[in-house]
Design an enzyme around this catalytic site. Structure first.
Site, PDB file in Angstrom:
ATOM      1  CE1 TYR A   1      -2.928  -2.993   0.458  1.00 36.34           C
ATOM      2  CE2 TYR A   1      -3.393  -2.420   2.897  1.00 36.34           C
ATOM      3  CZ  TYR A   1      -3.427  -3.359   1.642  1.00 36.34           C
ATOM      4  OH  TYR A   1      -4.522  -4.481   1.865  1.00 36.34           O
TER       5      TYR A   1
ATOM      6  CG  HIS B   1      -1.159  -8.808   0.141  1.00 37.12           C
ATOM      7  ND1 HIS B   1      -0.683  -7.495  -0.063  1.00 37.12           N
ATOM      8  CD2 HIS B   1      -2.461  -8.721  -0.101  1.00 37.12           C
ATOM      9  CE1 HIS B   1      -1.784  -6.648  -0.191  1.00 37.12           C
ATOM     10  NE2 HIS B   1      -2.897  -7.405  -0.247  1.00 37.12           N
TER      11      HIS B   1
ATOM     12  N   PRO C   1     -15.952  -5.513   4.299  1.00 32.49           N
ATOM     13  CG  PRO C   1     -16.157  -4.889   6.284  1.00 32.49           C
ATOM     14  CD  PRO C   1     -14.961  -4.696   5.065  1.00 32.49           C
TER      15      PRO C   1
END
Length: 336
Positions: free
Chosen positions: A64, A133, A214
């Site tokens: 990131y 990852h 989510p």
């Protein structure tokens, strides 16, 4: 620090808040606009406010930025490292100059290199939860897991996990060193790991699920009703869920979910998060704003009845086709 419900993540001894904080959107990364412009000061304030409310479980990755996200977290936690639980990830290969190579790398040497780099970028001497990852198709998962196990023995990481893998890979890795968690996308709008029996494998082995996205990549925020509600350079336009007929139908479904949220006097996003918690998993909704960090954590106190769950899953059944979660190229990295 306020009290928030804490839960066991897996069966290896790790306990975390019922809701974590996904930090990816707090910095630029992957060459596109991720959920709107980032503001470092606001992002750090969101991390601090989460801690005040008991939400000390932060999720990041070396990719990131690259590195920028971990470095931002280092600024936020400086002087209070032991108040936080930090999860980070490696495996999407990045050079020391912060350039993506386009490959996944799970070789032992890279595992060690990436871990040392993350420790430095995070300003810490240990990582609470360290994930692979994305699977490296050219390296046996046993080699990767052995390298992670050595890091545990050295005290540099405490628990290990893998992201976006299937049952066979999970079993092979778990046989080398017990896995604490699998991280995968999971929401009312994305239940593939449930359909494929991956959740059943994890339950059998005592491995927890950390559910990213989510809120369905913002779909279930209730704030998106038409294409003009997103910037033209938003990454989500590359996702089939946000395209064509899928987008139209998904917004219709969200509005049905929203009606139930209104009945309960909560936000649609809170209802989506509460559903994941009710299913027995740990959601890590991403945000960079203080307001939403607090709202997301409040979802831990929402109790859903069996009738509530049935209503939600009648709106979006297990086998509902809501569109792929990545474009075709990105789906190649998902090995479930």
């Amino acid at each position: 620090m306020s009290d928030i419900k804490r839960v066991k993540l897996g069966s290896q001894g790790l306990e975390v808040p019922a809701v974590g904080l996904g930090c990816m959107g707090m910095t630029v990364g992957f060459g596109c606009n991720i959920y709107g412009d980032a503001d470092e000061r606001e992002a750090i304030s969101a991390i601090h406010r989460s801690l005040e409310l008991g939400g000390n479980f932060l999720d990041t990755a070396e990719s990131y930025g690259p590195f920028l996200n971990e470095q931002l977290i280092a600024k936020a936690i400086k002087g209070n490292r032991h108040d936080y639980q930090i999860a980070t990830k490696f495996g999407i290969e990045v050079t020391n100059q912060g350039e993506y190579t386009g490959a996944n790398n799970g070789r032992k040497a890279y595992v060690k290199k990436a871990a040392e780099r993350s420790l430095k970028n995070l300003g810490t001497d240990y990582i609470d939860l360290y994930y692979l990852h994305r699977l490296d198709p050219n390296t046996p998962i046993e080699e990767t897991t052995e390298a992670m196990a050595e890091l545990v023995n050295e005290g540099k990481i405490r628990y290990i996990g893998i992201s976006e893998v299937g049952s066979e890979t999970i079993r092979r890795a778990h046989a080398i060193h017990p896995l604490t968690a699998i991280q995968s996308e999971y929401s009312l709008f994305e239940r593939e790991i449930e359909r494929l029996g991956i959740l059943s494998t994890m339950e059998e082995l005592g491995i927890g699920l950390v559910a990213y996205s989510p809120i369905g990549r913002g779909l279930m925020s209730g704030n998106i009703q038409q294409s003009s509600d997103l910037a033209s350079d938003d990454c989500r336009w590359d996702i089939p869920k946000y395209q064509g007929d899928y987008f139209t139908e998904n917004i219709r479904l969200v509005n049905e979910i929203k009606a139930l949220a209104i009945e309960k006097n909560i936000t649609t996003a809170q209802l989506a998060i509460a559903w994941v918690i009710a299913k027995g998993h740990v959601p890590i909704p991403g945000t960079k704003r203080v307001k939403y960090a607090a709202e997301n954590l409040a979802a831990a106190d929402i109790q859903l009845s069996e009738q509530d769950l049935a209503r939600l899953e009648a709106i979006v059944p297990l086998n509902a086709d809501t569109g792929e979660r990545y474009d075709a190229e990105s789906m190649k990295g998902v090995n479930i």
